[in-house]
Motif scaffolding. Structure first.
Motif, PDB file in Angstrom:
ATOM      1  N   ARG A  28       0.804  -1.218   0.000  1.00 46.12           N
ATOM      2  CA  ARG A  28       0.000   0.000   0.000  1.00 46.12           C
ATOM      3  C   ARG A  28       0.844   1.280   0.000  1.00 46.12           C
ATOM      4  NH1 ARG A  28      -3.558   2.519   4.522  1.00 46.12           N
ATOM      5  NH2 ARG A  28      -4.700   4.066   3.340  1.00 46.12           N
ATOM      6  N   PRO A  29       1.834   1.430   0.891  1.00 46.60           N
ATOM      7  CA  PRO A  29       2.631   2.665   0.834  1.00 46.60           C
ATOM      8  C   PRO A  29       3.402   2.816  -0.477  1.00 46.60           C
ATOM      9  CG  PRO A  29       3.038   1.509   2.896  1.00 46.60           C
ATOM     10  CD  PRO A  29       2.200   0.619   2.054  1.00 46.60           C
ATOM     11  N   ARG A  30       3.881   1.703  -1.047  1.00 46.19           N
ATOM     12  CA  ARG A  30       4.607   1.782  -2.315  1.00 46.19           C
ATOM     13  C   ARG A  30       3.693   2.241  -3.447  1.00 46.19           C
ATOM     14  NH1 ARG A  30       7.051  -3.871  -2.710  1.00 46.19           N
ATOM     15  NH2 ARG A  30       7.064  -4.113  -0.472  1.00 46.19           N
ATOM     16  N   GLN A  31       2.489   1.682  -3.478  1.00 45.54           N
ATOM     17  CA  GLN A  31       1.551   2.081  -4.531  1.00 45.54           C
ATOM     18  C   GLN A  31       1.100   3.530  -4.354  1.00 45.54           C
ATOM     19  OE1 GLN A  31      -1.585  -0.828  -4.654  1.00 45.54           O
ATOM     20  NE2 GLN A  31      -0.285  -2.366  -5.634  1.00 45.54           N
ATOM     21  N   LEU A  32       0.934   3.950  -3.112  1.00 48.01           N
ATOM     22  CA  LEU A  32       0.568   5.348  -2.867  1.00 48.01           C
ATOM     23  C   LEU A  32       1.680   6.291  -3.319  1.00 48.01           C
ATOM     24  CD1 LEU A  32      -1.251   5.175   0.548  1.00 48.01           C
ATOM     25  CD2 LEU A  32      -2.132   6.183  -1.537  1.00 48.01           C
ATOM     26  N   LYS A 129      -4.298  23.185  -9.300  1.00 45.78           N
ATOM     27  CA  LYS A 129      -4.626  23.322  -7.872  1.00 45.78           C
ATOM     28  C   LYS A 129      -5.271  22.050  -7.328  1.00 45.78           C
ATOM     29  CE  LYS A 129      -5.869  28.060  -8.325  1.00 45.78           C
ATOM     30  NZ  LYS A 129      -6.896  29.063  -8.126  1.00 45.78           N
ATOM     31  N   HIS A 130      -6.190  21.470  -8.104  1.00 41.58           N
ATOM     32  CA  HIS A 130      -6.862  20.270  -7.638  1.00 41.58           C
ATOM     33  C   HIS A 130      -5.921  19.067  -7.592  1.00 41.58           C
ATOM     34  CE1 HIS A 130     -10.582  22.560  -8.141  1.00 41.58           C
ATOM     35  NE2 HIS A 130     -11.122  21.666  -7.329  1.00 41.58           N
ATOM     36  N   ILE A 131      -5.007  18.985  -8.535  1.00 35.59           N
ATOM     37  CA  ILE A 131      -4.019  17.898  -8.501  1.00 35.59           C
ATOM     38  C   ILE A 131      -3.127  18.064  -7.274  1.00 35.59           C
ATOM     39  CG2 ILE A 131      -2.001  16.905  -9.656  1.00 35.59           C
ATOM     40  CD1 ILE A 131      -3.411  17.518 -12.333  1.00 35.59           C
ATOM     41  N   ALA A 132      -2.706  19.286  -6.983  1.00 30.96           N
ATOM     42  CA  ALA A 132      -1.878  19.538  -5.800  1.00 30.96           C
ATOM     43  C   ALA A 132      -2.640  19.171  -4.521  1.00 30.96           C
ATOM     44  CB  ALA A 132      -1.431  20.990  -5.763  1.00 30.96           C
ATOM     45  N   LEU A 133      -3.920  19.479  -4.473  1.00 24.60           N
ATOM     46  CA  LEU A 133      -4.741  19.113  -3.321  1.00 24.60           C
ATOM     47  C   LEU A 133      -4.834  17.595  -3.190  1.00 24.60           C
ATOM     48  CD1 LEU A 133      -6.703  19.898  -1.026  1.00 24.60           C
ATOM     49  CD2 LEU A 133      -8.532  19.881  -2.732  1.00 24.60           C
ATOM     50  N   ALA A 134      -5.039  16.908  -4.299  1.00 26.64           N
ATOM     51  CA  ALA A 134      -5.115  15.442  -4.276  1.00 26.64           C
ATOM     52  C   ALA A 134      -3.790  14.836  -3.825  1.00 26.64           C
ATOM     53  CB  ALA A 134      -5.497  14.910  -5.655  1.00 26.64           C
ATOM     54  N   VAL A 135      -2.684  15.400  -4.294  1.00 25.33           N
ATOM     55  CA  VAL A 135      -1.360  14.913  -3.887  1.00 25.33           C
ATOM     56  C   VAL A 135      -1.183  15.088  -2.379  1.00 25.33           C
ATOM     57  CG1 VAL A 135       1.118  15.427  -4.035  1.00 25.33           C
ATOM     58  CG2 VAL A 135      -0.227  15.167  -6.113  1.00 25.33           C
ATOM     59  N   GLY A 136      -1.596  16.219  -1.853  1.00 23.01           N
ATOM     60  CA  GLY A 136      -1.509  16.444  -0.404  1.00 23.01           C
ATOM     61  C   GLY A 136      -2.325  15.433   0.386  1.00 23.01           C
ATOM     62  N   GLN A 137      -3.531  15.157  -0.070  1.00 24.96           N
ATOM     63  CA  GLN A 137      -4.373  14.169   0.613  1.00 24.96           C
ATOM     64  C   GLN A 137      -3.757  12.776   0.527  1.00 24.96           C
ATOM     65  OE1 GLN A 137      -7.979  14.916  -1.558  1.00 24.96           O
ATOM     66  NE2 GLN A 137      -8.769  16.326  -0.004  1.00 24.96           N
ATOM     67  N   LEU A 138      -3.191  12.434  -0.628  1.00 25.03           N
ATOM     68  CA  LEU A 138      -2.568  11.118  -0.792  1.00 25.03           C
ATOM     69  C   LEU A 138      -1.295  11.000   0.044  1.00 25.03           C
ATOM     70  CD1 LEU A 138      -3.112  10.502  -4.601  1.00 25.03           C
ATOM     71  CD2 LEU A 138      -4.252   9.352  -2.696  1.00 25.03           C
ATOM     72  N   GLN A 139      -0.576  12.095   0.229  1.00 24.01           N
ATOM     73  CA  GLN A 139       0.603  12.056   1.090  1.00 24.01           C
ATOM     74  C   GLN A 139       0.209  11.782   2.532  1.00 24.01           C
ATOM     75  OE1 GLN A 139       2.320  15.851   0.025  1.00 24.01           O
ATOM     76  NE2 GLN A 139       3.786  14.890  -1.380  1.00 24.01           N
ATOM     77  N   HIS A 140      -0.915  12.353   2.948  1.00 28.41           N
ATOM     78  CA  HIS A 140      -1.437  12.068   4.294  1.00 28.41           C
ATOM     79  C   HIS A 140      -1.802  10.589   4.415  1.00 28.41           C
ATOM     80  CE1 HIS A 140      -3.551  12.586   8.060  1.00 28.41           C
ATOM     81  NE2 HIS A 140      -4.621  12.028   7.518  1.00 28.41           N
ATOM     82  N   GLU A 141      -2.450  10.054   3.389  1.00 32.05           N
ATOM     83  CA  GLU A 141      -2.810   8.629   3.395  1.00 32.05           C
ATOM     84  C   GLU A 141      -1.565   7.748   3.370  1.00 32.05           C
ATOM     85  OE1 GLU A 141      -5.758   7.213   3.821  1.00 32.05           O
ATOM     86  OE2 GLU A 141      -6.733   9.158   3.956  1.00 32.05           O
ATOM     87  N   GLU A 142      -0.527   8.193   2.672  1.00 34.74           N
ATOM     88  CA  GLU A 142       0.711   7.422   2.624  1.00 34.74           C
ATOM     89  C   GLU A 142       1.352   7.346   4.011  1.00 34.74           C
ATOM     90  OE1 GLU A 142       5.068   7.317   0.432  1.00 34.74           O
ATOM     91  OE2 GLU A 142       3.909   9.165   0.436  1.00 34.74           O
ATOM     92  N   ALA A 143       1.339   8.454   4.737  1.00 30.20           N
ATOM     93  CA  ALA A 143       1.891   8.452   6.100  1.00 30.20           C
ATOM     94  C   ALA A 143       1.115   7.480   6.987  1.00 30.20           C
ATOM     95  CB  ALA A 143       1.859   9.866   6.676  1.00 30.20           C
ATOM     96  N   ASP A 148       0.524   2.007   9.522  1.00 32.04           N
ATOM     97  CA  ASP A 148      -0.147   0.699   9.545  1.00 32.04           C
ATOM     98  C   ASP A 148       0.828  -0.419   9.215  1.00 32.04           C
ATOM     99  OD1 ASP A 148      -2.518   1.908  10.193  1.00 32.04           O
ATOM    100  OD2 ASP A 148      -3.403   1.712   8.189  1.00 32.04           O
ATOM    101  N   GLN A 149       1.700  -0.175   8.265  1.00 36.01           N
ATOM    102  CA  GLN A 149       2.681  -1.189   7.895  1.00 36.01           C
ATOM    103  C   GLN A 149       3.599  -1.489   9.072  1.00 36.01           C
ATOM    104  OE1 GLN A 149       5.419  -0.040   4.803  1.00 36.01           O
ATOM    105  NE2 GLN A 149       6.310  -2.072   4.648  1.00 36.01           N
ATOM    106  N   ALA A 150       4.073  -0.449   9.744  1.00 38.05           N
ATOM    107  CA  ALA A 150       4.966  -0.648  10.887  1.00 38.05           C
ATOM    108  C   ALA A 150       4.262  -1.402  12.018  1.00 38.05           C
ATOM    109  CB  ALA A 150       5.479   0.697  11.388  1.00 38.05           C
ATOM    110  N   LYS A 151       2.985  -1.118  12.220  1.00 36.20           N
ATOM    111  CA  LYS A 151       2.237  -1.763  13.305  1.00 36.20           C
ATOM    112  C   LYS A 151       1.854  -3.201  12.985  1.00 36.20           C
ATOM    113  CE  LYS A 151      -0.353   2.296  14.770  1.00 36.20           C
ATOM    114  NZ  LYS A 151      -1.702   2.824  14.900  1.00 36.20           N
ATOM    115  N   TYR A 152       1.352  -3.421  11.771  1.00 34.52           N
ATOM    116  CA  TYR A 152       0.637  -4.660  11.500  1.00 34.52           C
ATOM    117  C   TYR A 152       1.341  -5.672  10.601  1.00 34.52           C
ATOM    118  CZ  TYR A 152      -3.155  -1.841  13.368  1.00 34.52           C
ATOM    119  OH  TYR A 152      -3.928  -1.039  14.154  1.00 34.52           O
TER     120      TYR A 152
END
Length: 172
Positions: A28-32, A129-143, A148-152
């Motif tokens: 998941r983090p790699r694909q993100l 602007k919308h692509i930059a917003l999407a990238v920001g949201q995806l970076q949050h999901e990547e974190a 999750d990867q470290a925990k599980y």
């Protein structure tokens, strides 16, 4: 003898299931990260390349690994005159058909779904602007995915083996 073979098979199945789940946590983090880089390339294509959206998606998809490669190329194909779909409809159709092959969750799909409504319908600056917003949201999901990867990840491997052992104990 047959009981021993059955016990080994049950134990192996539980272990493999645990390793598969751990692999999903690692993917998941790699694909993100790959998706974020692809969207940043799309932003560059739109702002500097003046590339039409279907051509940009196809070019970006050509440089990606599976399953994102298929997703981007399918979105590009659906915009061709053969299908005649709008950018929004073609991206949504590609997401619906190919998303289950990824290790990503619905939150990431929702980000791309919202982005699809803007691509190809607004001016260049608004799309950027919308692509930059999407990238920001995806970076949050990547974190969050890395957490999750470290925990599980390790726990999933161990849990698969232990569940297989528990089933063997309960059966015999």
């Amino acid at each position: 003898m047959l009981n021993l073979i059955g016990a080994i098979l049950v134990l192996a199945a539980g272990t493999l299931a645990g390793f598969y789940q751990a692999h999903q946590f690692a993917l998941r983090p790699r694909q993100l990260r790959e998706l974020i880089l692809a969207l940043q390339r799309l932003e560059t294509e739109i702002s500097y390349g003046f590339t039409p959206l279907p051509d940009a998606l196809e070019r970006i998809g050509g440089g990606l690994k599976e399953p994102l490669k298929t997703l981007f190329i399918a979105a590009s194909d659906y915009m061709s005159p053969d299908y005649g779909l709008s950018a929004e409809d073609s991206i949504r159709k590609a997401l619906n058909m190919h998303w289950r092959r990824t290790s990503m969750k619905t939150a990431e799909k929702d980000v791309l779904d919202r982005l699809s409504g803007v691509l190809g319908t607004s001016d260049r600056q608004d799309q950027i602007k919308h692509i930059a917003l999407a990238v920001g949201q995806l970076q949050h999901e990547e974190a969050a995915a890395r957490e999750d990867q470290a925990k599980y990840e390790k726990m999933s491997k161990s849990l698969g083996l232990l569940i297989g052992a528990l089933i063997v104990i309960l059966i015999f």
